[in-house]
Design an enzyme around this catalytic site. Structure first.
Site, PDB file in Angstrom:
ATOM      1  CE  LYS A 276      -4.058  -2.120   2.203  1.00 40.51           C
ATOM      2  NZ  LYS A 276      -5.046  -2.002   3.303  1.00 40.51           N
TER       3      LYS A 276
ATOM      4  CE1 TYR B 249      -9.529  -2.776   0.003  1.00 41.39           C
ATOM      5  CE2 TYR B 249      -8.590  -0.882  -1.125  1.00 41.39           C
ATOM      6  CZ  TYR B 249      -8.442  -1.992  -0.299  1.00 41.39           C
ATOM      7  OH  TYR B 249      -7.205  -2.303   0.221  1.00 41.39           O
TER       8      TYR B 249
ATOM      9  CG  ASN C   6      -3.771  -2.026   6.868  1.00 39.44           C
ATOM     10  OD1 ASN C   6      -3.613  -1.749   5.680  1.00 39.44           O
ATOM     11  ND2 ASN C   6      -4.836  -2.654   7.321  1.00 39.44           N
TER      12      ASN C   6
ATOM     13  CG  HIS D 196      -5.558  -6.201  -0.357  1.00 42.05           C
ATOM     14  ND1 HIS D 196      -6.807  -6.126   0.203  1.00 42.05           N
ATOM     15  CD2 HIS D 196      -5.610  -7.179  -1.296  1.00 42.05           C
ATOM     16  CE1 HIS D 196      -7.595  -7.036  -0.386  1.00 42.05           C
ATOM     17  NE2 HIS D 196      -6.891  -7.681  -1.302  1.00 42.05           N
TER      18      HIS D 196
ATOM     19  CD  GLU E 229      -8.997  -9.329  -3.592  1.00 39.12           C
ATOM     20  OE1 GLU E 229      -9.886  -9.009  -2.778  1.00 39.12           O
ATOM     21  OE2 GLU E 229      -7.851  -9.676  -3.241  1.00 39.12           O
TER      22      GLU E 229
HETATM   23  P1  GDP Z   1      -8.101  -6.488   5.794  1.00 41.49           P
HETATM   24  O1  GDP Z   1      -8.725  -7.638   5.042  1.00 41.49           O
HETATM   25  O2  GDP Z   1      -7.334  -6.955   7.011  1.00 41.49           O
HETATM   26  O3  GDP Z   1      -7.245  -5.609   4.902  1.00 41.49           O
HETATM   27  O4  GDP Z   1      -9.279  -5.582   6.379  1.00 41.49           O
HETATM   28  P2  GDP Z   1     -10.733  -5.197   5.777  1.00 41.49           P
HETATM   29  O5  GDP Z   1     -11.011  -5.986   4.535  1.00 41.49           O
HETATM   30  O6  GDP Z   1     -11.704  -5.271   6.896  1.00 41.49           O
HETATM   31  O7  GDP Z   1     -10.567  -3.657   5.408  1.00 41.49           O
HETATM   32  C1  GDP Z   1      -9.945  -3.249   4.203  1.00 41.49           C
HETATM   33  C2  GDP Z   1      -9.009  -2.106   4.502  1.00 41.49           C
HETATM   34  O8  GDP Z   1      -9.772  -0.966   4.961  1.00 41.49           O
HETATM   35  C3  GDP Z   1      -8.019  -2.327   5.659  1.00 41.49           C
HETATM   36  O9  GDP Z   1      -6.868  -3.048   5.273  1.00 41.49           O
HETATM   37  C4  GDP Z   1      -7.672  -0.918   6.050  1.00 41.49           C
HETATM   38  O10 GDP Z   1      -6.744  -0.321   5.131  1.00 41.49           O
HETATM   39  C5  GDP Z   1      -9.024  -0.215   5.909  1.00 41.49           C
HETATM   40  N1  GDP Z   1      -9.788  -0.227   7.167  1.00 41.49           N
HETATM   41  C6  GDP Z   1     -10.325  -1.283   7.817  1.00 41.49           C
HETATM   42  N2  GDP Z   1     -10.966  -0.905   8.936  1.00 41.49           N
HETATM   43  C7  GDP Z   1     -10.819   0.443   8.998  1.00 41.49           C
HETATM   44  C8  GDP Z   1     -11.262   1.434   9.918  1.00 41.49           C
HETATM   45  O11 GDP Z   1     -11.930   1.147  10.920  1.00 41.49           O
HETATM   46  N3  GDP Z   1     -10.925   2.742   9.639  1.00 41.49           N
HETATM   47  C9  GDP Z   1     -10.194   3.090   8.528  1.00 41.49           C
HETATM   48  N4  GDP Z   1      -9.900   4.370   8.308  1.00 41.49           N
HETATM   49  N5  GDP Z   1      -9.771   2.174   7.637  1.00 41.49           N
HETATM   50  C10 GDP Z   1     -10.064   0.874   7.867  1.00 41.49           C
HETATM   51 MG    MG Z   2     -10.128  -7.564   3.503  1.00 46.27          MG
END
Ligand code: GDP
Ligand code: MG
Length: 140
Positions: free
Chosen positions: A11, A51, A114, A117, A128
């Protein structure tokens, strides 16, 4: 067990801090092989499409803005149990909750920035991978 594939993104927070190599080394050390890789700057439309599953979540607009804030490296990773192996080395979404030794614990800045992905299922990995790569761009 046969090798399978998953999809990864390094990222913008990681490319900005010149951590492309550091992230890739952690992936390789975890037993994953990079079989396709390219550095791109996503358009807003691409990031929104990628997304789309998160479009009802409150952080969607912030997430899209973050993902287009700089270049990313999209990769196809191959290895035994690649999807789960990659999720394990990535660590929890929020780096504060991630295990020591994971990419997010060692390198990530925040729950949003973070660093990586990774696909969450084999089905999503296939979708994807096809979103960013033509079959001939993947060299196993
Ligand atoms: P992942 O599968 O661990 O990447 O997490 P998710 O699929 O739930 O979320 C996708 C991405 O959205 C995450 O990797 C973060 O970059 C972002 N994200 C997730 N939760 C939050 C949140 O509570 N706040 C913000 N600002 N970004 C978030
Ligand atoms: Mg995810």
């Amino acid at each position: 067990m046969a090798a399978t594939r998953t999809f990864s993104i390094i990222k913008p927070d990681a490319t900005r801090r010149n951590l492309t190599g550091a992230v890739t080394k952690m992936l390789e050390d975890a037993g994953l092989r990079v079989v396709a890789s390219k550095r791109i700057h996503m358009t807003r439309e691409q990031a929104e499409g990628f997304y789309a599953v998160h479009k009802e979540r409150p952080f969607f607009n912030d997430l899209v803005s973050f993902m287009i804030s700089g270049p990313v490296v999209v990769q196809v990773l191959e290895g035994e149990n690649a999807v789960q192996r990659n999720r394990d080395i990535m660590g929890a979404t929020n780096p504060a909750n991630a295990e020591p030794g994971t990419i997010r614990k060692e390198l990530a800045e925040s729950i949003e920035a973070n660093s990586v992905h990774g696909s969450d299922s084999e089905e999503n990995a296939a979708i994807e991978i096809a979103f960013f790569f033509k079959p001939e761009e993947i060299v196993g």
